[in-house]
Design a protein around this motif. Structure first.
Motif, PDB file in Angstrom:
ATOM      1  N   TRP A   1      -5.303   1.073  15.831  1.00 29.36           N
ATOM      2  CA  TRP A   1      -4.111   0.812  15.030  1.00 29.36           C
ATOM      3  C   TRP A   1      -4.459   0.179  13.686  1.00 29.36           C
ATOM      4  O   TRP A   1      -3.731   0.371  12.695  1.00 29.36           O
ATOM      5  N   SER A   2      -5.542  -0.557  13.621  1.00 31.54           N
ATOM      6  CA  SER A   2      -5.993  -1.093  12.332  1.00 31.54           C
ATOM      7  C   SER A   2      -6.376   0.041  11.390  1.00 31.54           C
ATOM      8  O   SER A   2      -6.058   0.016  10.192  1.00 31.54           O
ATOM      9  N   MET A   3      -7.076   1.041  11.922  1.00 28.89           N
ATOM     10  CA  MET A   3      -7.440   2.198  11.109  1.00 28.89           C
ATOM     11  C   MET A   3      -6.199   2.908  10.584  1.00 28.89           C
ATOM     12  O   MET A   3      -6.125   3.295   9.405  1.00 28.89           O
ATOM     13  N   ALA A   4      -5.223   3.084  11.466  1.00 31.02           N
ATOM     14  CA  ALA A   4      -4.008   3.789  11.067  1.00 31.02           C
ATOM     15  C   ALA A   4      -3.253   3.010   9.990  1.00 31.02           C
ATOM     16  O   ALA A   4      -2.738   3.594   9.025  1.00 31.02           O
ATOM     17  N   ALA A   5      -3.178   1.678  10.131  1.00 33.10           N
ATOM     18  CA  ALA A   5      -2.483   0.858   9.135  1.00 33.10           C
ATOM     19  C   ALA A   5      -3.194   0.901   7.794  1.00 33.10           C
ATOM     20  O   ALA A   5      -2.555   1.010   6.733  1.00 33.10           O
ATOM     21  N   ALA A   6      -4.531   0.816   7.813  1.00 32.93           N
ATOM     22  CA  ALA A   6      -5.298   0.886   6.572  1.00 32.93           C
ATOM     23  C   ALA A   6      -5.096   2.232   5.886  1.00 32.93           C
ATOM     24  O   ALA A   6      -4.905   2.315   4.664  1.00 32.93           O
ATOM     25  N   GLY A   7      -5.119   3.301   6.677  1.00 31.39           N
ATOM     26  CA  GLY A   7      -4.930   4.631   6.110  1.00 31.39           C
ATOM     27  C   GLY A   7      -3.546   4.833   5.530  1.00 31.39           C
ATOM     28  O   GLY A   7      -3.387   5.414   4.440  1.00 31.39           O
ATOM     29  N   GLY A   8      -2.526   4.339   6.234  1.00 29.01           N
ATOM     30  CA  GLY A   8      -1.164   4.462   5.724  1.00 29.01           C
ATOM     31  C   GLY A   8      -0.993   3.759   4.392  1.00 29.01           C
ATOM     32  O   GLY A   8      -0.291   4.253   3.491  1.00 29.01           O
ATOM     33  N   ALA A   9      -1.648   2.601   4.235  1.00 29.17           N
ATOM     34  CA  ALA A   9      -1.560   1.864   2.975  1.00 29.17           C
ATOM     35  C   ALA A   9      -2.180   2.653   1.831  1.00 29.17           C
ATOM     36  O   ALA A   9      -1.637   2.698   0.711  1.00 29.17           O
ATOM     37  N   PHE A  10      -3.309   3.315   2.092  1.00 25.63           N
ATOM     38  CA  PHE A  10      -3.962   4.087   1.036  1.00 25.63           C
ATOM     39  C   PHE A  10      -3.160   5.335   0.664  1.00 25.63           C
ATOM     40  O   PHE A  10      -3.102   5.724  -0.501  1.00 25.63           O
ATOM     41  N   VAL A  11      -2.543   5.987   1.656  1.00 23.60           N
ATOM     42  CA  VAL A  11      -1.691   7.143   1.345  1.00 23.60           C
ATOM     43  C   VAL A  11      -0.558   6.716   0.426  1.00 23.60           C
ATOM     44  O   VAL A  11      -0.257   7.379  -0.582  1.00 23.60           O
ATOM     45  N   ALA A  12       0.070   5.577   0.757  1.00 20.40           N
ATOM     46  CA  ALA A  12       1.173   5.091  -0.068  1.00 20.40           C
ATOM     47  C   ALA A  12       0.696   4.694  -1.465  1.00 20.40           C
ATOM     48  O   ALA A  12       1.414   4.901  -2.457  1.00 20.40           O
ATOM     49  N   MET A  13      -0.507   4.118  -1.575  1.00 21.85           N
ATOM     50  CA  MET A  13      -1.051   3.797  -2.891  1.00 21.85           C
ATOM     51  C   MET A  13      -1.232   5.056  -3.726  1.00 21.85           C
ATOM     52  O   MET A  13      -1.008   5.053  -4.945  1.00 21.85           O
ATOM     53  N   GLY A  14      -1.650   6.129  -3.092  1.00 21.79           N
ATOM     54  CA  GLY A  14      -1.822   7.384  -3.810  1.00 21.79           C
ATOM     55  C   GLY A  14      -0.524   7.950  -4.341  1.00 21.79           C
ATOM     56  O   GLY A  14      -0.518   8.691  -5.331  1.00 21.79           O
ATOM     57  N   LEU A  15       0.591   7.580  -3.696  1.00 14.23           N
ATOM     58  CA  LEU A  15       1.895   8.086  -4.117  1.00 14.23           C
ATOM     59  C   LEU A  15       2.622   7.125  -5.041  1.00 14.23           C
ATOM     60  O   LEU A  15       3.667   7.465  -5.601  1.00 14.23           O
ATOM     61  N   SER A  16       2.095   5.908  -5.199  1.00 14.23           N
ATOM     62  CA  SER A  16       2.769   4.881  -5.984  1.00 14.23           C
ATOM     63  C   SER A  16       2.239   4.838  -7.414  1.00 14.23           C
ATOM     64  O   SER A  16       1.045   5.025  -7.649  1.00 14.23           O
ATOM     65  N   ALA A  17       3.147   4.565  -8.347  1.00 15.50           N
ATOM     66  CA  ALA A  17       2.759   4.354  -9.738  1.00 15.50           C
ATOM     67  C   ALA A  17       3.130   2.947 -10.204  1.00 15.50           C
ATOM     68  O   ALA A  17       3.023   2.639 -11.382  1.00 15.50           O
ATOM     69  N   GLN A  18       3.578   2.100  -9.259  1.00 13.43           N
ATOM     70  CA  GLN A  18       4.004   0.742  -9.575  1.00 13.43           C
ATOM     71  C   GLN A  18       2.899  -0.250  -9.223  1.00 13.43           C
ATOM     72  O   GLN A  18       2.494  -0.338  -8.062  1.00 13.43           O
ATOM     73  N   PRO A  19       2.383  -1.024 -10.183  1.00 14.05           N
ATOM     74  CA  PRO A  19       1.283  -1.951  -9.913  1.00 14.05           C
ATOM     75  C   PRO A  19       1.588  -2.958  -8.814  1.00 14.05           C
ATOM     76  O   PRO A  19       0.733  -3.222  -7.963  1.00 14.05           O
ATOM     77  N   VAL A  20       2.811  -3.521  -8.789  1.00 11.60           N
ATOM     78  CA  VAL A  20       3.143  -4.524  -7.774  1.00 11.60           C
ATOM     79  C   VAL A  20       3.143  -3.908  -6.386  1.00 11.60           C
ATOM     80  O   VAL A  20       2.581  -4.473  -5.431  1.00 11.60           O
TER      81      VAL A  20
END
Length: 423
Positions: free
Chosen positions: A303-322
């Motif tokens: 589950w740690s791997m899945a959480a880390a991966g989900g965060a990176f996917v969302a970073m790839g879709l985000s354009a907001q620094p915060v």
């Protein structure tokens, strides 16, 4: 499995000051690491914006783990581990001092930056490995989980929470400033461990092997590798940890370009961006022991791997620094939980006389994946056209790895239950 000889660490019972001194030295050294890991890529970015060359810098920093971790682990089962840290930190202080001179004289080409990162990386292999294997010598068995969480916390505070912002802010003042601070931090890390009393040198208990250490180095290395391969839990953990290192480094090596180009941050703001990641990492360290004690370790890892991966996917879709900074904090927290679990499991399962060698093999595989991932990440960014796309791809790979891990856990549990029912 029979071994040619056994070793014991000739240190006294865990000293009252042992863990605080080790943690203090580790904090100082990781502060230097954190400053350097921001200052090196920022310096490189003033020379080139080529994503492959930027990724190559990360590869140069981690390449020594691939080449030297196994040998360093074997040597740490033979030398005083405290002295090894002192010497390694002294070497890092001197190397960064040389980099300071290059920056002051405006002589730092991309290739000289590579050389500096490589030299520091070689010393880091010794220092970090020795700090890890010293933990069982300064705490009792009941304190391993807490000590590993604290060791992770010093790494987070030093590298991300304090080192990142210091590195970027001081670089904005003048480029040589962070390198001066880094050299001083490594020197302090060496000095603190000089106050740690006792001998921490493993000695062979078999008289016939005490006088021929060189002749048995190859067999020592074979013992560590053989034990790791034959243990059903540890080798699976190595595969999972290596996969996490490879897939996450695809994006992490591009973090400076992601912040400067995709998020349009300034060089000073880049360190503040990392500060939020440090907060997430500290949160992960705070809850890691509870998660490890309450849930099955393999499930926590998946589950740690899945959480880390989900965060990176969302970073790839985000354009907001915060938003991206908060997501980076989620990633950091998940990785810290995984690291605490892996380190505690290793300390509990690996015999003390094999700890240095098993750790060497472990880190050669796991940390050896970092330069591979860094170079692949640079090529991937060139192919996809943006670092955001690389973050999304990296996150998807981590999620897939988490799914594979949890599926493997369920299959192992089912097989174990079937064997018990037949018995």
């Amino acid at each position: 499995m029979a071994h040619d000889s056994t070793t014991t660490v000739t240190s006294p019972a865990p000293a009252r000051r042992g863990l605080p001194l080790l943690l203090g030295a580790n904090l100082a050294a990781n502060l230097g690491d954190g400053i350097a890991k921001v200052a090196f890529p920022l310096l490189a970015a003033t020379v080139t914006r080529d994503p492959v060359l930027i990724a190559g810098l990360s590869a140069a920093q981690f390449l020594p783990w691939l080449l030297l971790a196994v040998l360093a682990g074997a040597l740490l089962d033979r030398v005083d581990r405290r002295k090894a840290i002192v010497l390694a930190n002294t070497a890092r202080a001197a190397a960064i001092g040389g980099m300071t001179v290059l920056v002051l004289t405006d002589s730092a080409s991309i290739w000289l930056i590579y050389v500096g990162a490589l030299v520091v990386g070689v010393a880091e292999v010794v220092a970090d490995s020795a700090a890890n294997v010293l933990i069982p010598s300064v705490v009792d068995s009941n304190g391993l989980s807490g000590a590993n969480s604290k060791l992770q916390a010093t790494e987070i505070v030093g590298q991300t929470f304090a080192g990142g912002p210091l590195g970027s802010l001081t670089f904005a003042v003048f480029a040589a400033f962070p390198f001066l601070l880094t050299s001083a931090s490594f020197a302090i890390g060496a000095a603190l461990l000089l106050a740690l009393a006792g001998s921490f040198r493993p000695q062979r208990s078999s008289p016939e092997t005490q006088d021929r250490p060189t002749a048995t180095l190859r067999s020592d290395l074979a013992d560590g590798l053989r034990w790791l391969v034959r243990d059903p839990v540890m080798w699976r953990l190595v595969v999972a940890a290596g996969g996490l290192a490879l897939t996450s480094e695809l994006a992490q090596a591009q973090l400076v370009l992601y912040a400067l180009e995709d998020l349009s941050l300034t060089e000073a703001a880049f360190g503040v961006f990392g500060l939020v990641g440090g907060i997430g990492g500290l949160a992960g360290a705070a809850v890691a022991s509870r998660l490890v004690d309450r849930f099955r370790g393999r499930h926590v890892l998946a589950w740690s791997m899945a959480a880390a991966g989900g965060a990176f996917v969302a970073m790839g879709l985000s354009a907001q620094p915060v938003v991206s900074a908060v997501l980076f904090g989620v990633f950091a927290g998940a990785v810290v939980v995984a690291n605490v679990l892996l380190a505690t499991t290793r300390h509990r399962l690996v015999p003390a006389e094999l700890l240095g060698r098993v750790l060497g093999v472990w880190r050669a595989v796991v940390w050896g994946m970092l330069p591979v991932g860094a170079l692949l990440g640079g090529l991937l960014t060139t192919l996809l056209g943006s670092t955001s796309a690389t973050f999304a791809f990296s996150g998807a790979c981590q999620i897939a790895l988490g799914v594979v891990t949890i599926t493997a856990v369920l299959l192992l549990d089912r097989r174990a239950g079937s064997r018990r029912s037949r018995a």
